[in-house]
Design an enzyme around this catalytic site. Structure first.
Site, PDB file in Angstrom:
ATOM      1  NE  ARG A 129      -1.475   1.027   4.280  1.00  0.00           N
ATOM      2  CZ  ARG A 129      -2.154   1.120   5.436  1.00  0.00           C
ATOM      3  NH1 ARG A 129      -2.454   0.019   6.124  1.00  0.00           N
ATOM      4  NH2 ARG A 129      -2.549   2.279   5.892  1.00  0.00           N
TER       5      ARG A 129
ATOM      6  CG  ASN B  37      -6.316   4.390   5.324  1.00  0.00           C
ATOM      7  OD1 ASN B  37      -7.176   4.375   6.200  1.00  0.00           O
ATOM      8  ND2 ASN B  37      -5.202   3.682   5.416  1.00  0.00           N
ATOM      9  CD  GLU B  38      -3.697   4.327   8.729  1.00  0.00           C
ATOM     10  OE1 GLU B  38      -4.358   3.733   9.606  1.00  0.00           O
ATOM     11  OE2 GLU B  38      -2.692   3.819   8.170  1.00  0.00           O
TER      12      GLU B  38
ATOM     13  CD  GLU C  91      -8.171   2.355  10.246  1.00  0.00           C
ATOM     14  OE1 GLU C  91      -7.199   1.741  10.751  1.00  0.00           O
ATOM     15  OE2 GLU C  91      -8.166   2.774   9.086  1.00  0.00           O
TER      16      GLU C  91
ATOM     17  CD  GLU D  60      -3.341  -4.017   7.205  1.00  0.00           C
ATOM     18  OE1 GLU D  60      -2.874  -3.372   8.153  1.00  0.00           O
ATOM     19  OE2 GLU D  60      -4.297  -3.614   6.516  1.00  0.00           O
TER      20      GLU D  60
ATOM     21  CG  HIS E 211      -4.990  -5.489  11.498  1.00  0.00           C
ATOM     22  ND1 HIS E 211      -6.101  -5.245  12.271  1.00  0.00           N
ATOM     23  CD2 HIS E 211      -4.273  -4.338  11.504  1.00  0.00           C
ATOM     24  CE1 HIS E 211      -6.068  -4.004  12.718  1.00  0.00           C
ATOM     25  NE2 HIS E 211      -4.971  -3.429  12.266  1.00  0.00           N
TER      26      HIS E 211
END
Length: 661
Positions: free
Chosen positions: A115, A153-154, A307, A355, A358
């Site tokens: 990513r 995202n982030e 999140e 992930e 996760h």
């Protein structure tokens, strides 16, 4: 406020998380519908990492699968937080635009396969990001499932490529106006760094030794501004087709690439992510720290936990599981501090991909698991707290937090490698949290008049305006603690001459620091009051202040270590060393007493967290979290919203939400 539009749409606080139905089949989707109802999920974040499916080739969109899932979620009573997928470009994009791949400081260009494989300054990337954002908004801008837009995202990825260099030069021209002004600001007379054309200037790539500090600080500022510009482009593309609120999920970890105060002014809803890096009560303290930061950058308004890890604690190269009850306790910790809900990454644990380990709301083990049972219990609890929507949190104490000061403390060549901005902030917040006080974060130039006590644990960089603001705060009756190595440089990273800190702050503190003397590694010193300290010491003299503790060793023997100065109607304290934990806790306790800052709910022991949310109509709620292994009697019994019954005692590890009198 836009967050209220969200909670009105949901009929209460938000509960849910990232949902990636494209990883599964129809049989699983059917089970998801059932399990989401069971867990009381009312908001799902969709599309964060779906660019390759949304746009399988440049300019050709494939939205049929997304149509079906948004319609399905809407039919199931689940609202959608629809994301633009720009944090993870598809393979076709990087193949077509290899110059848009990120470049590390050492010049290595990264490849596709993870990513965040993009350069934020690459024109092709920015065009593609605007295009996909606009296409999504045009198609779904008024979809009945849509409650919130989630840009990117982030925003954390850095790049030092030639596109970045060009954009950096444009930013520098706007900031400094001329090369003469830039050379003066960066002090380029040293080391023969004087620039005679803009083309000579590069980002702070890998070099022989120390980077120019002014260059490094300006690059941090530039990158935050460039990131914000990229966010605004997508936001504005969305607003052209949709009136729903727009946010981006800010990361609040140990790395800090964004000016959070600036970002908060541009989003409709402040939303953040939180992942603890220590188990147990330390995880609870970290949740409080990040939640207080989120609320503070939101200007005290309600915000949203976008999140959190369902069953994830990152610690020392390991991914630890949370303890029983932590899913609810961590969720309520954020809600207590102003979040309008609790969302997770992700709904269903991936069976493949980067992930897959996760944690998620539905783990690999499925719904017949401790994790999902706790998720369901948390969902039921959050569903009972709808009356809290729109309420706010008040604090009488603040910790000063400035992105410029953080970035400045990351430059090369400082006197000690142990100077850690984030650690200093966390330590100050933890000392206050342990005493049961609610904490705000504030910028040094903010209006501080509502706070009885302000802690400044790491203000290495301080502007003239900030120094004058702190002087006024003390003069008007505030109590201020400034800690070592503060007020040392101005916004250009130029050292303050004539003694530290900046002159207006020196006046309020009644001291003058002449010399910094870092201690040897593992060296411990004893002060005259019996407290011990490590890491740092300073040679200073009083100019009106009272010395409360002195050094007892070496050339500093007898000179002040801790001072207090009556200035105007207030008190300026200065701590010139790094006290051990017990000594620092004792000092903070003394300051709280002097400033008359009472605990949120007097009578509770250490280890019981209490925060109060206040509604505009005068109603209030005490949110209580017991981090102790034994039951704790309440100072005043009350009606608990979580059980809809009376409560006089908090169970071990228990939670309660009481209506305040």
């Amino acid at each position: 406020m836009d967050i209220r539009r969200l909670t009105d749409r949901l009929g209460g606080l938000a509960f849910g998380g990232d949902y990636n139905p494209e990883q599964w089949d129809a049989e699983v989707w059917k089970e998801d519908d059932t399990l989401m109802r069971r867990a009381r999920v009312n908001l799902a974040t969709v599309g964060v990492f779906s660019w390759a499916l949304m746009e399988p080739e440049e300019g050709r969109y494939g939205f049929a699968w997304l149509d079906a899932h948004l319609d399905r979620l809407h039919a199931a009573g689940v609202a959608v937080d629809l994301a633009t997928p720009t944090a993870s470009p598809p393979p076709w994009f990087t193949l077509a635009h290899p110059d848009a791949l990120p470049v590390r400081p050492d010049g290595a260009r990264l490849t596709h396969g993870s990513r965040d494989t993009y350069c934020l300054t690459a024109p092709a990337y920015r065009r593609a990001a605007r295009r996909i954002a606009a296409a999504l908004a045009e198609r779904y801008g008024d979809h009945p499932a849509l409650a919130l837009w989630h840009v990117h995202n982030e925003y954390v990825t850095l790049c030092l490529c030639d596109h970045t260099a060009a954009a950096f030069r444009v930013w520098l021209r706007a900031r400094h106006g001329s090369l003469d002004a830039l050379n003066e600001a960066w002090g380029t007379a040293f080391w023969s760094q004087n620039y005679t054309s803009w083309e000579q200037i590069l980002p702070p790539r890998a070099s022989q030794w120390h980077h120019n500090p002014g260059q490094t600080l300006d690059f941090s500022r530039f990158w935050s501004d460039e990131t914000l510009a990229a966010y605004r482009e997508q936001r504005d593309a969305i607003r052209a087709h949709s009136d729903r609120p727009v946010t981006t999920n800010l990361m609040l970890p140990g790395y800090q690439n964004l000016d959070l105060w600036a970002f908060a002014r541009e989003v409709d809803v402040v939303s953040v992510n939180h992942y603890p890096t220590a188990p147990g009560v330390d995880a609870a303290a970290q949740a409080a720290f990040d939640a207080d930061r989120a609320r503070s950058v939101a200007g005290g308004a309600p915000w949203l936990l976008m999140e959190q890890g369902t069953n994830t604690v990152y610690a020392g190269g390991r991914v630890l599981a949370k303890e029983p009850g932590d899913i609810l306790r961590h969720s309520l910790a954020h809600i207590a501090r102003g979040s309008e809900g609790a969302l997770f990454f992700q709904w269903r644990q991936s069976r493949a991909g980067a992930e897959q380990w996760h944690s998620a709301m539905v783990p690999h083990a499925g719904p017949d698991s401790r994790t999902f049972r706790e998720v369901t219990a948390a969902g039921e609890a959050v569903a009972r707290l709808g009356e809290l929507a729109g309420s706010t949190v008040r604090a009488e104490v603040a910790v000063l937090h400035d992105s410029d000061a953080w970035w400045a403390m990351r430059v090369d060549g400082l006197p000690s490698s142990e100077l850690d901005y984030l650690a200093a902030l966390r330590r100050a917040h933890r000392a206050l949290w342990d005493t049961g006080r609610t904490v705000d974060f504030a910028h040094p130039e903010h209006d501080l008049s509502r706070y009885r006590l302000v802690l400044a644990p790491a203000l290495f960089l301080l502007t003239d305006a900030g120094a004058e603001n702190l002087r006024r705060y003390v003069a008007a009756g505030g109590t201020l603690l400034v800690q070592h190595f503060s007020g040392v440089v101005d916004e250009r990273l130029h050292s303050r001459l004539g003694g530290y800190p900046a002159a207006p702050l020196r006046e309020a503190l009644g001291i003058r620091v002449e010399e910094y003397r870092p201690l040897r590694q593992d060296e411990q010193i004893t002060l005259s009051d019996g407290s011990t300290a490590t890491s740092w010491s300073e040679s200073l003299r009083t100019e009106g202040a009272e010395a409360l503790a002195a050094y007892t060793h070496g050339m500093l023997a007898g000179s002040p270590a801790l001072t207090r100065h009556d200035f105007g109607s207030g008190h300026g304290w200065y701590l010139s060393t790094h006290l051990d934990e017990s000594g620092y806790a004792a000092l903070v306790g003394r300051l709280l007493t002097e400033a008359r800052v009472a605990p949120e709910l007097p009578g509770l022991p250490t280890g019981v967290e209490a925060v109060t949310r206040h509604a505009p109509d005068g109603r209030g709620w005490h949110l209580l979290l017991n981090h102790r292994a034994e039951a704790v009697p309440l100072p005043r019994p009350g009606h608990d919203l979580l059980t809809d019954g009376p409560l006089s005692e908090l169970a071990p590890g228990g939670c309660a939400v009481l209506r305040a009198h």
